[in-house]
Design a protein around this motif. Structure first.
Motif, mmCIF file in Angstrom:
data_model
loop_
_atom_site.group_PDB
_atom_site.id
_atom_site.type_symbol
_atom_site.label_atom_id
_atom_site.label_comp_id
_atom_site.label_asym_id
_atom_site.label_seq_id
_atom_site.Cartn_x
_atom_site.Cartn_y
_atom_site.Cartn_z
ATOM 1 N N GLU A 1 -4.839 -1.730 10.746
ATOM 2 C CA GLU A 1 -5.230 -0.540 9.989
ATOM 3 C C GLU A 1 -4.575 -0.549 8.603
ATOM 4 N N ALA A 2 -3.297 -0.932 8.570
ATOM 5 C CA ALA A 2 -2.589 -0.993 7.290
ATOM 6 C C ALA A 2 -3.212 -2.039 6.370
ATOM 7 N N ALA A 3 -3.601 -3.182 6.953
ATOM 8 C CA ALA A 3 -4.241 -4.233 6.165
ATOM 9 C C ALA A 3 -5.580 -3.760 5.613
ATOM 10 N N ASN A 4 -6.316 -3.003 6.429
ATOM 11 C CA ASN A 4 -7.590 -2.462 5.958
ATOM 12 C C ASN A 4 -7.385 -1.460 4.824
ATOM 13 N N GLU A 5 -6.328 -0.652 4.957
ATOM 14 C CA GLU A 5 -6.038 0.319 3.904
ATOM 15 C C GLU A 5 -5.668 -0.388 2.600
ATOM 16 N N LEU A 6 -4.916 -1.499 2.716
ATOM 17 C CA LEU A 6 -4.565 -2.274 1.534
ATOM 18 C C LEU A 6 -5.820 -2.869 0.904
ATOM 19 N N GLU B 1 0.803 -1.222 0.000
ATOM 20 C CA GLU B 1 0.000 0.000 0.000
ATOM 21 C C GLU B 1 0.833 1.268 0.000
ATOM 22 N N PHE B 2 2.126 1.150 0.313
ATOM 23 C CA PHE B 2 3.002 2.324 0.317
ATOM 24 C C PHE B 2 3.588 2.598 -1.074
ATOM 25 N N GLU B 3 3.471 1.613 -1.977
ATOM 26 C CA GLU B 3 4.101 1.710 -3.294
ATOM 27 C C GLU B 3 3.163 2.380 -4.291
ATOM 28 N N THR B 4 3.666 3.344 -5.037
ATOM 29 C CA THR B 4 2.923 3.930 -6.157
ATOM 30 C C THR B 4 3.214 3.096 -7.395
ATOM 31 N N VAL B 5 2.156 2.656 -8.063
ATOM 32 C CA VAL B 5 2.300 1.733 -9.182
ATOM 33 C C VAL B 5 1.755 2.380 -10.452
ATOM 34 N N VAL B 6 2.519 2.280 -11.531
ATOM 35 C CA VAL B 6 2.065 2.742 -12.846
ATOM 36 C C VAL B 6 1.734 1.496 -13.653
ATOM 37 N N LEU B 7 0.469 1.336 -14.022
ATOM 38 C CA LEU B 7 0.015 0.115 -14.672
ATOM 39 C C LEU B 7 -0.908 0.422 -15.848
ATOM 40 N N ARG C 1 6.259 7.909 -4.613
ATOM 41 C CA ARG C 1 5.451 8.511 -5.675
ATOM 42 C C ARG C 1 6.361 9.226 -6.668
ATOM 43 N N ILE C 2 7.284 10.011 -6.125
ATOM 44 C CA ILE C 2 8.218 10.748 -6.978
ATOM 45 C C ILE C 2 9.029 9.784 -7.838
ATOM 46 N N GLN C 3 9.537 8.736 -7.222
ATOM 47 C CA GLN C 3 10.356 7.767 -7.945
ATOM 48 C C GLN C 3 9.566 7.078 -9.043
ATOM 49 N N ALA C 4 8.314 6.680 -8.727
ATOM 50 C CA ALA C 4 7.492 5.960 -9.700
ATOM 51 C C ALA C 4 7.151 6.839 -10.895
ATOM 52 N N VAL C 5 6.780 8.089 -10.637
ATOM 53 C CA VAL C 5 6.427 9.001 -11.722
ATOM 54 C C VAL C 5 7.660 9.314 -12.570
ATOM 55 N N THR C 6 8.786 9.569 -11.913
ATOM 56 C CA THR C 6 10.028 9.860 -12.639
ATOM 57 C C THR C 6 10.414 8.694 -13.543
ATOM 58 N N GLN D 1 -4.251 2.135 -28.459
ATOM 59 C CA GLN D 1 -2.986 2.527 -27.869
ATOM 60 C C GLN D 1 -2.955 2.135 -26.395
ATOM 61 N N VAL D 2 -1.763 1.876 -25.887
ATOM 62 C CA VAL D 2 -1.621 1.522 -24.480
ATOM 63 C C VAL D 2 -1.961 2.727 -23.611
ATOM 64 N N ASN D 3 -2.623 2.471 -22.502
ATOM 65 C CA ASN D 3 -2.991 3.532 -21.567
ATOM 66 C C ASN D 3 -2.403 3.220 -20.192
ATOM 67 N N TRP D 4 -1.372 3.983 -19.811
ATOM 68 C CA TRP D 4 -0.759 3.838 -18.494
ATOM 69 C C TRP D 4 -1.403 4.824 -17.524
ATOM 70 N N HIS D 5 -1.693 4.380 -16.312
ATOM 71 C CA HIS D 5 -2.219 5.284 -15.301
ATOM 72 C C HIS D 5 -1.601 4.941 -13.947
ATOM 73 N N ILE D 6 -1.819 5.823 -12.986
ATOM 74 C CA ILE D 6 -1.108 5.746 -11.704
ATOM 75 C C ILE D 6 -2.043 5.328 -10.580
ATOM 76 N N SER D 7 -1.617 4.342 -9.812
ATOM 77 C CA SER D 7 -2.276 3.962 -8.564
ATOM 78 C C SER D 7 -1.397 4.459 -7.424
ATOM 79 N N VAL D 8 -1.894 5.448 -6.694
ATOM 80 C CA VAL D 8 -1.064 6.173 -5.730
ATOM 81 C C VAL D 8 -0.902 5.394 -4.427
ATOM 82 N N GLY D 9 0.346 5.300 -3.964
ATOM 83 C CA GLY D 9 0.645 4.716 -2.661
ATOM 84 C C GLY D 9 0.815 5.793 -1.602
ATOM 85 N N PHE D 10 1.065 5.379 -0.362
ATOM 86 C CA PHE D 10 1.127 6.325 0.748
ATOM 87 C C PHE D 10 2.488 6.989 0.899
ATOM 88 N N ASP D 11 3.540 6.359 0.380
ATOM 89 C CA ASP D 11 4.889 6.889 0.558
ATOM 90 C C ASP D 11 5.164 7.985 -0.475
#
Length: 266
Positions: free
Chosen positions: A240-245, A96-102, A160-165, A146-156
């Motif tokens: 709480e973290a598990a619920n957020e996930l 849940e802390f990881e920002t994922v581009v998928l 987020r900066i690293q994933a977007v970069t 065409q491929v469509n990439w979008h962002i799933s935002v994490g808490f860290d």
């Protein structure tokens, strides 16, 4: 529905000539009518992509030039990851802390595999995911989408900066989209390294204003609280973290259902 603009009649005519020339380079005689039919079938794809595919055919093929050979190279250049990389990206959403581009196809395939994954069968989930992913990618390529990439935002914030970069550097999202996303972040990167990564895209390094410093101080205090918390409080925080996930997974499923609904009406 095709998301690319179809080639003009003039472009199709030029493409037919390029197909005839490519066939001749490979020692094959191709009629004008056959070349025109192949060019018309390829007209839904970007001209530059088709041109690159023909160049690859001239370099790689030993036999006859076929429409399937050209399409294989056109579709491989659409930016969609292979099944193994797609599965690795999908599994990153477990953090849940990881920002994922998928991609849309990764998200839809993950939704299809989720029941098996929730049952604890990771091997079966991977098989279900790959089966769904290859079907979805095949359909998207057949429709010339065409491929469509979008962002799933994490808490860290730093992740987020690293994933977007990384996504911008890999040309998975346009630079201007990356700039806008970084500008819209509600929390500034916590570390100097994070700010430096943001600067690669925005071209400038912004330091936290007093209000943001206060927010960062709250984040720091929260981390200290976690370190000092009792065993009981740690268990509560893990729950709480598990619920957020779980909430994040539910959101991804909801978005996947919306994507599926859009595909159905197209």
């Amino acid at each position: 529905m095709n998301s690319c603009e179809r080639l003009t009649l003039e472009q199709i005519a030029r493409l037919a000539l390029a197909i005839v020339a490519t066939a001749e380079v490979l020692g094959q005689s191709l009629t004008a009518d056959a070349a025109e039919m192949m060019a018309d079938d390829l007209a839904d794809y970007p001209a530059g992509t088709v041109s690159a595919a023909l160049k690859a055919c001239r370099r790689e093929l030993n036999g006859k030039l076929t429409l399937a050979a050209i399409l294989q190279r056109v579709q491989a250049a659409d930016g969609r990851p292979g099944k193994d990389e797609a599965w690795a990206i999908a599994m990153t959403t477990n953090d849940e802390f990881e920002t994922v581009v998928l991609t849309d196809e990764i998200q839809l395939a993950l939704a299809a595999a989720k029941p098996v994954l929730d049952a604890g069968d990771k091997v079966g989930a991977r098989m279900a995911f790959i089966s769904a992913y290859e079907r979805l990618v095949g359909q998207a390529r057949e429709d010339a989408k065409q491929v469509n990439w979008h962002i799933s935002v994490g808490f860290d914030a730093n992740r987020r900066i690293q994933a977007v970069t990384r996504a911008v550097q890999m040309q998975r999202i346009p630079r201007e989209h990356g700039q806008k996303y970084l500008a819209d972040l509600s929390v500034e990167p916590v570390t100097e390294g994070g700010r430096a990564l943001a600067g690669l895209i925005t071209g400038e390094i912004n330091y936290p204003a007093p209000g943001l410093r206060k927010k960062l101080e709250l984040v720091k205090n929260s981390m200290m609280e976690m370190r000092k918390a009792s065993a009981e409080r740690k268990d509560e925080m893990r729950i709480e973290a598990a619920n957020e996930l779980a909430d994040r997974r539910a959101l991804l499923i909801q978005q996947a259902q919306q994507l599926e609904a859009k595909r159905a009406v197209q």
